[in-house]
Design a protein around this motif. Structure first.
Motif, PDB file in Angstrom:
ATOM      1  N   TRP A   1       0.915  -1.194   0.056  1.00  0.00           N
ATOM      2  CA  TRP A   1       0.015  -0.065   0.040  1.00  0.00           C
ATOM      3  C   TRP A   1       0.943   1.186  -0.159  1.00  0.00           C
ATOM      4  CZ3 TRP A   1      -4.505  -0.084  -1.648  1.00  0.00           C
ATOM      5  CH2 TRP A   1      -5.488  -1.094  -1.564  1.00  0.00           C
ATOM      6  N   SER A   2       1.959   1.093   0.572  1.00  0.00           N
ATOM      7  CA  SER A   2       2.856   2.269   0.517  1.00  0.00           C
ATOM      8  C   SER A   2       3.199   2.619  -0.836  1.00  0.00           C
ATOM      9  CB  SER A   2       4.165   1.898   1.437  1.00  0.00           C
ATOM     10  OG  SER A   2       5.300   2.983   0.965  1.00  0.00           O
ATOM     11  N   LEU A   3       3.428   1.445  -1.801  1.00  0.00           N
ATOM     12  CA  LEU A   3       4.142   1.785  -3.044  1.00  0.00           C
ATOM     13  C   LEU A   3       2.804   2.350  -3.816  1.00  0.00           C
ATOM     14  CD1 LEU A   3       6.399  -1.351  -3.680  1.00  0.00           C
ATOM     15  CD2 LEU A   3       6.952   1.383  -3.254  1.00  0.00           C
ATOM     16  N   PHE A   4       1.680   1.919  -3.497  1.00  0.00           N
ATOM     17  CA  PHE A   4       0.360   2.152  -4.140  1.00  0.00           C
ATOM     18  C   PHE A   4       0.124   3.838  -3.794  1.00  0.00           C
ATOM     19  CE2 PHE A   4      -4.208   3.199  -3.563  1.00  0.00           C
ATOM     20  CZ  PHE A   4      -4.565   2.992  -4.910  1.00  0.00           C
TER      21      PHE A   4
ATOM     22  N   ASP B   1       6.614   3.614 -16.041  1.00  0.00           N
ATOM     23  CA  ASP B   1       5.929   2.325 -16.268  1.00  0.00           C
ATOM     24  C   ASP B   1       5.705   1.449 -15.181  1.00  0.00           C
ATOM     25  OD1 ASP B   1       5.199   3.025 -18.864  1.00  0.00           O
ATOM     26  OD2 ASP B   1       7.018   2.070 -19.874  1.00  0.00           O
ATOM     27  N   GLU B   2       6.823   1.344 -14.458  1.00  0.00           N
ATOM     28  CA  GLU B   2       6.920   0.261 -13.354  1.00  0.00           C
ATOM     29  C   GLU B   2       5.944   0.786 -12.082  1.00  0.00           C
ATOM     30  OE1 GLU B   2       7.761  -3.156 -11.499  1.00  0.00           O
ATOM     31  OE2 GLU B   2       8.177  -2.757 -13.268  1.00  0.00           O
ATOM     32  N   ILE B   3       6.157   2.015 -11.915  1.00  0.00           N
ATOM     33  CA  ILE B   3       5.273   2.510 -10.670  1.00  0.00           C
ATOM     34  C   ILE B   3       4.068   2.693 -11.136  1.00  0.00           C
ATOM     35  CG2 ILE B   3       4.610   4.436  -9.499  1.00  0.00           C
ATOM     36  CD1 ILE B   3       8.038   5.264  -9.908  1.00  0.00           C
ATOM     37  N   THR B   4       3.551   2.783 -12.373  1.00  0.00           N
ATOM     38  CA  THR B   4       2.104   2.582 -12.873  1.00  0.00           C
ATOM     39  C   THR B   4       1.511   1.283 -12.580  1.00  0.00           C
ATOM     40  OG1 THR B   4       2.319   4.196 -14.680  1.00  0.00           O
ATOM     41  CG2 THR B   4       0.635   2.572 -14.865  1.00  0.00           C
TER      42      THR B   4
ATOM     43  N   CYS C   1       6.860  -7.247  -2.566  1.00  0.00           N
ATOM     44  CA  CYS C   1       6.717  -6.211  -1.826  1.00  0.00           C
ATOM     45  C   CYS C   1       7.479  -6.008  -0.507  1.00  0.00           C
ATOM     46  CB  CYS C   1       5.499  -5.359  -1.663  1.00  0.00           C
ATOM     47  SG  CYS C   1       4.899  -4.502  -3.125  1.00  0.00           S
ATOM     48  N   ASN C   2       8.696  -6.525  -0.401  1.00  0.00           N
ATOM     49  CA  ASN C   2       9.469  -6.789   0.818  1.00  0.00           C
ATOM     50  C   ASN C   2      10.312  -5.376   1.100  1.00  0.00           C
ATOM     51  OD1 ASN C   2      11.936  -6.637  -0.643  1.00  0.00           O
ATOM     52  ND2 ASN C   2      11.936  -8.916  -0.905  1.00  0.00           N
ATOM     53  N   ARG C   3      10.764  -5.304   2.230  1.00  0.00           N
ATOM     54  CA  ARG C   3      11.348  -4.032   2.559  1.00  0.00           C
ATOM     55  C   ARG C   3      12.292  -3.334   1.492  1.00  0.00           C
ATOM     56  NH1 ARG C   3      12.829  -0.690   6.500  1.00  0.00           N
ATOM     57  NH2 ARG C   3      14.948  -0.352   7.155  1.00  0.00           N
ATOM     58  N   GLU C   4      13.136  -4.218   1.013  1.00  0.00           N
ATOM     59  CA  GLU C   4      14.354  -3.840   0.111  1.00  0.00           C
ATOM     60  C   GLU C   4      13.691  -3.206  -1.334  1.00  0.00           C
ATOM     61  OE1 GLU C   4      14.536  -6.869   1.562  1.00  0.00           O
ATOM     62  OE2 GLU C   4      15.518  -6.011   3.165  1.00  0.00           O
ATOM     63  N   PHE C   5      12.583  -4.249  -1.672  1.00  0.00           N
ATOM     64  CA  PHE C   5      12.015  -3.866  -2.801  1.00  0.00           C
ATOM     65  C   PHE C   5      11.135  -2.080  -2.695  1.00  0.00           C
ATOM     66  CE2 PHE C   5       8.233  -3.575  -5.494  1.00  0.00           C
ATOM     67  CZ  PHE C   5       8.653  -3.960  -6.721  1.00  0.00           C
ATOM     68  N   ALA C   6      10.598  -2.212  -1.425  1.00  0.00           N
ATOM     69  CA  ALA C   6       9.897  -0.930  -1.272  1.00  0.00           C
ATOM     70  C   ALA C   6      10.885   0.246  -1.158  1.00  0.00           C
ATOM     71  CB  ALA C   6       8.991  -1.132  -0.048  1.00  0.00           C
ATOM     72  N   ILE C   7      12.042  -0.014  -0.470  1.00  0.00           N
ATOM     73  CA  ILE C   7      13.059   1.083  -0.182  1.00  0.00           C
ATOM     74  C   ILE C   7      13.495   1.567  -1.952  1.00  0.00           C
ATOM     75  CG2 ILE C   7      15.318   1.551   0.433  1.00  0.00           C
ATOM     76  CD1 ILE C   7      14.877  -0.377   2.922  1.00  0.00           C
TER      77      ILE C   7
ATOM     78  N   TRP D   1      12.235   1.434  -4.627  1.00  0.00           N
ATOM     79  CA  TRP D   1      11.040   2.348  -5.312  1.00  0.00           C
ATOM     80  C   TRP D   1      10.506   3.490  -4.641  1.00  0.00           C
ATOM     81  CZ3 TRP D   1      10.680   2.160 -10.117  1.00  0.00           C
ATOM     82  CH2 TRP D   1      10.858   0.912 -10.724  1.00  0.00           C
ATOM     83  N   ILE D   2      10.826   3.499  -3.343  1.00  0.00           N
ATOM     84  CA  ILE D   2      10.404   4.617  -2.591  1.00  0.00           C
ATOM     85  C   ILE D   2      11.283   5.958  -2.839  1.00  0.00           C
ATOM     86  CG2 ILE D   2      10.243   6.011  -0.380  1.00  0.00           C
ATOM     87  CD1 ILE D   2       8.643   3.358   0.464  1.00  0.00           C
ATOM     88  N   GLU D   3      12.716   5.385  -3.121  1.00  0.00           N
ATOM     89  CA  GLU D   3      13.643   6.316  -3.485  1.00  0.00           C
ATOM     90  C   GLU D   3      13.441   6.826  -4.804  1.00  0.00           C
ATOM     91  OE1 GLU D   3      18.019   5.676  -4.647  1.00  0.00           O
ATOM     92  OE2 GLU D   3      17.781   5.197  -2.384  1.00  0.00           O
ATOM     93  N   LYS D   4      13.172   5.930  -5.698  1.00  0.00           N
ATOM     94  CA  LYS D   4      12.890   6.536  -7.246  1.00  0.00           C
ATOM     95  C   LYS D   4      11.788   7.186  -7.223  1.00  0.00           C
ATOM     96  CE  LYS D   4      15.127   2.620  -9.253  1.00  0.00           C
ATOM     97  NZ  LYS D   4      14.994   1.251  -9.882  1.00  0.00           N
TER      98      LYS D   4
END
Length: 108
Positions: free
Chosen positions: A12-15, A63-66, A85-91, A93-96
């Motif tokens: 949900w963070s990435l959403f 494209d990926e964030i979409t 969506c593990n911690r590393e994946f989220a970190i 993408w949140i940076e990007k």
């Protein structure tokens, strides 16, 4: 986005990261075109319609964030996205997402 990340609700963070990029792109569209933005969640398409000069790397990120919008909302994609969506994946993408938001924000 950051509060959900802190609570380990990464999907949900990435959403919400997607939604935040979408809103700033729509703000840029309105500023440039003085009209309502298009009804789409496709971030690359919004950037394109807005007339942003965007490089290949940022295009790929958009494209990926979409895909986070679809993956977090629709049952067919939710389970797989949740596993991804593990911690590393989220970190990562949140940076990007943060980089993109700041880049677009400077253009406003």
């Amino acid at each position: 986005m950051k509060k959900l990340f802190e609570s380990k609700t990464y999907h949900w963070s990435l959403f919400l990261g997607h939604i935040s990029v979408e809103k700033i792109l729509k703000a840029y569209y309105v500023k440039k075109h003085k009209n309502h933005p298009p009804f789409t969640h496709n971030l690359f398409r919004l950037a394109e319609l807005s007339g942003l000069d965007i490089d290949v790397e940022y295009s790929d990120w958009l494209d990926e964030i979409t895909s986070f919008n679809l993956a977090a909302r629709y049952d067919d994609y939710k389970k797989e996205f949740y596993k991804t969506c593990n911690r590393e994946f989220a970190i990562n993408w949140i940076e990007k997402i943060t980089i993109l938001r700041e880049w677009i924000g400077r253009k406003l």
